[in-house]
Design an enzyme around this catalytic site. Structure first.
Site, short mmCIF file in Angstrom:
data_model
loop_
_atom_site.label_atom_id
_atom_site.label_comp_id
_atom_site.label_asym_id
_atom_site.label_seq_id
_atom_site.Cartn_x
_atom_site.Cartn_y
_atom_site.Cartn_z
N MET A 30 0.89 -1.20 -0.11
CA MET A 30 -0.15 -0.12 -0.29
C MET A 30 0.76 1.13 -0.09
O MET A 30 0.45 2.19 0.33
CB MET A 30 -1.00 0.01 1.08
N GLY A 31 2.09 1.20 -0.48
CA GLY A 31 3.02 2.14 -0.56
C GLY A 31 3.69 2.71 0.90
O GLY A 31 3.60 1.69 1.61
N LEU A 33 6.71 3.19 1.67
CA LEU A 33 7.52 2.03 1.58
C LEU A 33 8.58 2.36 2.60
O LEU A 33 9.05 3.28 2.73
CB LEU A 33 8.16 1.76 0.25
N HIS A 34 9.12 1.27 3.29
CA HIS A 34 10.04 1.37 4.49
C HIS A 34 11.02 -0.12 4.45
O HIS A 34 10.75 -0.75 3.34
CB HIS A 34 9.37 1.46 5.95
N HIS A 37 9.42 -3.27 3.53
CA HIS A 37 9.04 -3.51 2.10
C HIS A 37 10.06 -4.20 1.37
O HIS A 37 10.18 -4.67 0.58
CB HIS A 37 8.19 -2.42 1.55
N GLN A 61 -10.20 -2.62 2.40
CA GLN A 61 -9.57 -3.19 3.60
C GLN A 61 -9.41 -2.26 4.75
O GLN A 61 -8.98 -2.79 5.93
CB GLN A 61 -8.20 -4.00 3.09
N GLN A 153 -2.78 -12.49 7.61
CA GLN A 153 -2.87 -12.17 6.24
C GLN A 153 -2.24 -12.91 5.29
O GLN A 153 -2.80 -13.49 4.40
CB GLN A 153 -2.48 -10.55 6.08
N SER A 185 6.40 -0.17 10.59
CA SER A 185 4.92 -0.20 10.18
C SER A 185 4.78 1.30 9.61
O SER A 185 5.32 2.16 10.20
CB SER A 185 4.05 -0.44 11.21
P1 AMP Z 1 1.56 -2.84 3.39
O1 AMP Z 1 2.01 -1.79 2.40
O2 AMP Z 1 1.40 -2.44 5.09
O3 AMP Z 1 0.20 -3.52 3.24
O4 AMP Z 1 2.61 -3.94 3.60
C1 AMP Z 1 2.83 -4.54 2.35
C2 AMP Z 1 3.54 -6.00 2.80
O5 AMP Z 1 4.61 -5.57 3.45
C3 AMP Z 1 2.80 -6.78 3.30
O6 AMP Z 1 2.97 -8.26 3.03
C4 AMP Z 1 3.38 -6.55 4.83
O7 AMP Z 1 3.28 -7.73 5.79
C5 AMP Z 1 4.79 -6.15 4.74
N1 AMP Z 1 5.44 -5.67 5.70
C6 AMP Z 1 4.97 -4.48 6.37
N2 AMP Z 1 5.75 -4.27 7.51
C7 AMP Z 1 6.73 -5.25 7.59
C8 AMP Z 1 7.83 -5.39 8.35
N3 AMP Z 1 8.16 -4.73 9.42
N4 AMP Z 1 8.90 -6.45 8.03
C9 AMP Z 1 8.37 -7.19 7.04
N5 AMP Z 1 7.45 -7.02 6.16
C10 AMP Z 1 6.45 -5.78 6.44
#
Ligand code: AMP
Length: 281
Positions: A30-31, A33-34, A37, A61, A153, A185
């Protein structure tokens, strides 16, 4: 890196890659990015010949409109990061392309979607399953990468793929953390300074629980109490749940013999955070 918004163009490209014998790794996001990701993208880069990222803040969602409205967005920065991580293609679909007007088709993994995060966030996993189905049909990936932080998820997506006979292998990658243990996060920016100082207690308490299990302790209630007490000593924020469950099925355990997933959710003032620790067999 190519940037496309039209699903037809993405499908054309991924089909051409498949015909040429390429292996496609896909990271849905969902962008905002850290490094979490970026770790998924790096893993996809090592295991495939092409890497695709989708950047789409999926409205269906979100169980709360204000959470959707305030979700951090910075597309130019995300595209830079995706390119740095070695992506070949970034897909940035507009909302109306994913959700044309009129009564929608929805996809739901029953059972698994109504417990834990699903109980706290009604409709959340229906939105996830629906968007992932659409994304997987357009990005014809061999493997798709998900973070262990969102464990439920990833398990739901595995079940979705198995039930709908979709192709990608679901690869679950370890949670990337700050040095003090807080799971990265996109929502961490919404913590107050005081909450941010307290937040490492989540991983500390889960790690304590994991240590107890490794030392042979099996009583889920005692584990929940110990984890809850450690967190309560650091913050007054209410916990939604502390779960002691089987990682593959999310079933609650009567005896916490490995493999065990310890998972929790907590409501800080402007950010609801989740975290978990896996104790492998
Ligand atoms: P999101 O953009 O938050 O929907 O996350 C996209 C993907 O990145 C999902 O598969 C998340 O589980 C993964 N993700 C988010 N935070 C972390 C993290 N701290 N470490 C590893 N994967 C992550």
């Amino acid at each position: 890196m190519q940037v496309l918004d039209e699903s037809g163009k993405v499908l054309e490209l991924t089909e051409a890659w498949r015909r040429a014998g390429e292996r496609i790794g896909f990271v849905p996001t969902m962008g905002a990015l850290h490094a979490g990701h970026q770790a998924l993208l790096a893993r996809a880069r090592t295991e495939n010949t092409r890497v695709v990222i989708s950047i789409f803040v999926n409205p269906t969602q979100f169980d709360r409109p204000d959470d959707f409205r305030t979700y951090p967005q910075d597309l130019p920065r995300d595209l830079r990061r995706a390119e740095e991580a070695g992506c070949d293609l970034a897909w940035t679909p507009p909302v109306l392309q994913m959700y044309p007007p009129g009564p929608p088709t929805v996809v739901e993994v029953t059972g698994l979607s109504s417990i834990l995060e699903g109980a706290a966030r009604p409709g959340h996993f229906r939105g996830v399953a629906t968007v992932v189905t659409k994304l997987f049909h357009v990005v014809r990936a061999h493997r798709a990468y998900f973070g262990a932080k969102d464990w439920q998820q990833a398990i739901i997506v595995r079940r979705l793929v198995a039930d709908l006979k979709m192709e990608p292998e679901i690869v679950i990658c370890p949670t990337v953390r700050e040095l003090d243990g807080l799971a990265l996060s996109s929502r961490n920016v919404n913590l107050t300074p005081e909450e941010r100082r307290a937040a490492p207690v989540l991983f500390q308490a889960l790690s304590w629980g994991a240590g107890e299990i490794r030392a042979g302790r099996r009583d889920p209630e005692a584990l929940r109490r110990g984890i809850g007490a450690r967190i309560a000593a650091a913050t007054a924020a209410p916990l939604d749940y502390i779960a002691v469950i089987r990682p593959e099925t999310l079933e609650p355990l009567l005896a916490a013999g490995p493999p065990v997933l310890l998972a929790l959710a907590i409501r800080f003032s402007r950010a609801r955070l989740i975290d978990n620790v896996l104790v492998e067999a």
